[in-house]
Write a protein that holds these residues in place. Structure first.
Motif, mmCIF file in Angstrom:
data_model
loop_
_atom_site.group_PDB
_atom_site.id
_atom_site.type_symbol
_atom_site.label_atom_id
_atom_site.label_comp_id
_atom_site.label_asym_id
_atom_site.label_seq_id
_atom_site.Cartn_x
_atom_site.Cartn_y
_atom_site.Cartn_z
ATOM 1 N N ASN A 20 45.448 42.590 47.156
ATOM 2 C CA ASN A 20 44.550 41.865 46.265
ATOM 3 C C ASN A 20 43.982 42.865 45.268
ATOM 4 O O ASN A 20 43.347 43.840 45.665
ATOM 5 N N LEU A 22 41.341 43.701 42.426
ATOM 6 C CA LEU A 22 40.034 43.261 41.956
ATOM 7 C C LEU A 22 39.795 43.809 40.552
ATOM 8 O O LEU A 22 39.970 45.012 40.327
ATOM 9 N N THR A 23 39.402 42.953 39.630
ATOM 10 C CA THR A 23 39.083 43.386 38.270
ATOM 11 C C THR A 23 37.578 43.301 38.061
ATOM 12 O O THR A 23 36.968 42.260 38.313
ATOM 13 N N ILE A 24 36.995 44.411 37.617
ATOM 14 C CA ILE A 24 35.567 44.488 37.301
ATOM 15 C C ILE A 24 35.459 45.155 35.935
ATOM 16 O O ILE A 24 35.902 46.300 35.769
ATOM 17 N N GLN A 28 40.689 47.803 37.083
ATOM 18 C CA GLN A 28 41.327 47.223 38.267
ATOM 19 C C GLN A 28 41.182 48.168 39.455
ATOM 20 O O GLN A 28 41.304 49.394 39.303
ATOM 21 N N TYR A 29 40.957 47.551 40.637
ATOM 22 C CA TYR A 29 40.753 48.328 41.852
ATOM 23 C C TYR A 29 41.583 47.757 42.996
ATOM 24 O O TYR A 29 41.810 46.549 43.079
ATOM 25 N N VAL A 73 32.162 48.356 44.141
ATOM 26 C CA VAL A 73 33.454 47.669 44.213
ATOM 27 C C VAL A 73 33.539 46.837 45.495
ATOM 28 O O VAL A 73 34.048 45.720 45.483
ATOM 29 N N PRO A 76 31.703 43.083 45.243
ATOM 30 C CA PRO A 76 32.474 41.995 44.633
ATOM 31 C C PRO A 76 33.790 41.723 45.355
ATOM 32 O O PRO A 76 34.263 40.581 45.384
ATOM 33 N N TYR A 77 34.382 42.745 45.956
ATOM 34 C CA TYR A 77 35.606 42.543 46.736
ATOM 35 C C TYR A 77 35.327 41.602 47.906
ATOM 36 O O TYR A 77 36.066 40.644 48.148
ATOM 37 N N GLN A 79 32.793 39.519 48.140
ATOM 38 C CA GLN A 79 32.433 38.198 47.618
ATOM 39 C C GLN A 79 33.684 37.357 47.396
ATOM 40 O O GLN A 79 33.677 36.158 47.646
ATOM 41 N N ARG A 80 34.728 37.993 46.943
ATOM 42 C CA ARG A 80 35.952 37.252 46.623
ATOM 43 C C ARG A 80 36.855 37.025 47.833
ATOM 44 O O ARG A 80 37.459 35.970 47.964
ATOM 45 N N TRP A 81 36.971 38.028 48.714
ATOM 46 C CA TRP A 81 37.975 37.936 49.781
ATOM 47 C C TRP A 81 37.432 38.093 51.194
ATOM 48 O O TRP A 81 38.200 38.327 52.126
#
Length: 119
Positions: A20, A22-24, A28-29, A73, A76-77, A79-81
Motif C-alpha cells: 500500500n 501512502l501519498t502525503i 509517496q511512502y 506517516v 495517516p497510514y 487511518q487509511r489501512w
C-alpha cells in the motif's frame, strides 16, 4: 495496492510483493507493517525499487525515514489501512498519542519513494 519489486540481496532475482503506497503532500511512502521483512532488507540493500500497476512500472529510489520522522506517516497510514494492518501495531492506532507512535516507530520501517535524490 501496487506490486513492489526489488532484486533479492543474495540472488539478485526479482522479488515481488503487494504494498500500500501512502501519498502525503505529493510525497509517496511505503510502510512495513510487519516490521523488518525480506522486502525491507532487499530495499535497504538495493536503494531502488519498482512499483507496478497493471502494465505501468515506476522505478524509484527509497530513502528510509528516521524513527523521529515516522509518526507523521504512521498516523495517516493507520487511518487509511488500520483494518488491514492494525494487528501488527500492538494496539497502536490512528488515534494514538505522538509518543505511542514514536514508541512503535522502530518496529516499522518507513521509506519515502523518490524519483531522484534531489527531491
Amino acid at each position: 495496492s501496487r506490486i513492489f519489486q526489488v532484486p533479492g540481496r543474495v540472488t539478485g532475482e526479482i522479488r515481488s510483493t503487494p504494498v500500500n503506497v501512502l501519498t502525503i503532500d505529493d510525497r509517496q511512502y511505503l510502510v512495513a507493517p510487519r516490521g523488518v521483512t525480506q522486502w525491507v532488507l532487499n530495499a535497504r540493500a538495493a536503494g531502488e525499487v519498482s512499483l507496478r500497476v497493471g502494465r505501468r512500472v515506476e522505478h524509484l529510489l527509497v530513502v528510509e525515514l528516521a524513527d523521529a520522522d515516522k509518526p507523521d506517516v504512521l498516523r495517516p497510514y493507520l487511518q487509511r489501512w488500520k483494518w488491514e494492518v492494525g494487528q501488527f501495531f500492538d494496539g497502536v492506532g490512528p488515534d494514538a498519542t505522538h509518543e505511542d507512535l514514536l514508541a512503535a516507530a522502530p518496529k516499522h520501517p518507513v521509506f519515502e519513494l523518490r524519483t531522484s535524490l534531489a527531491t
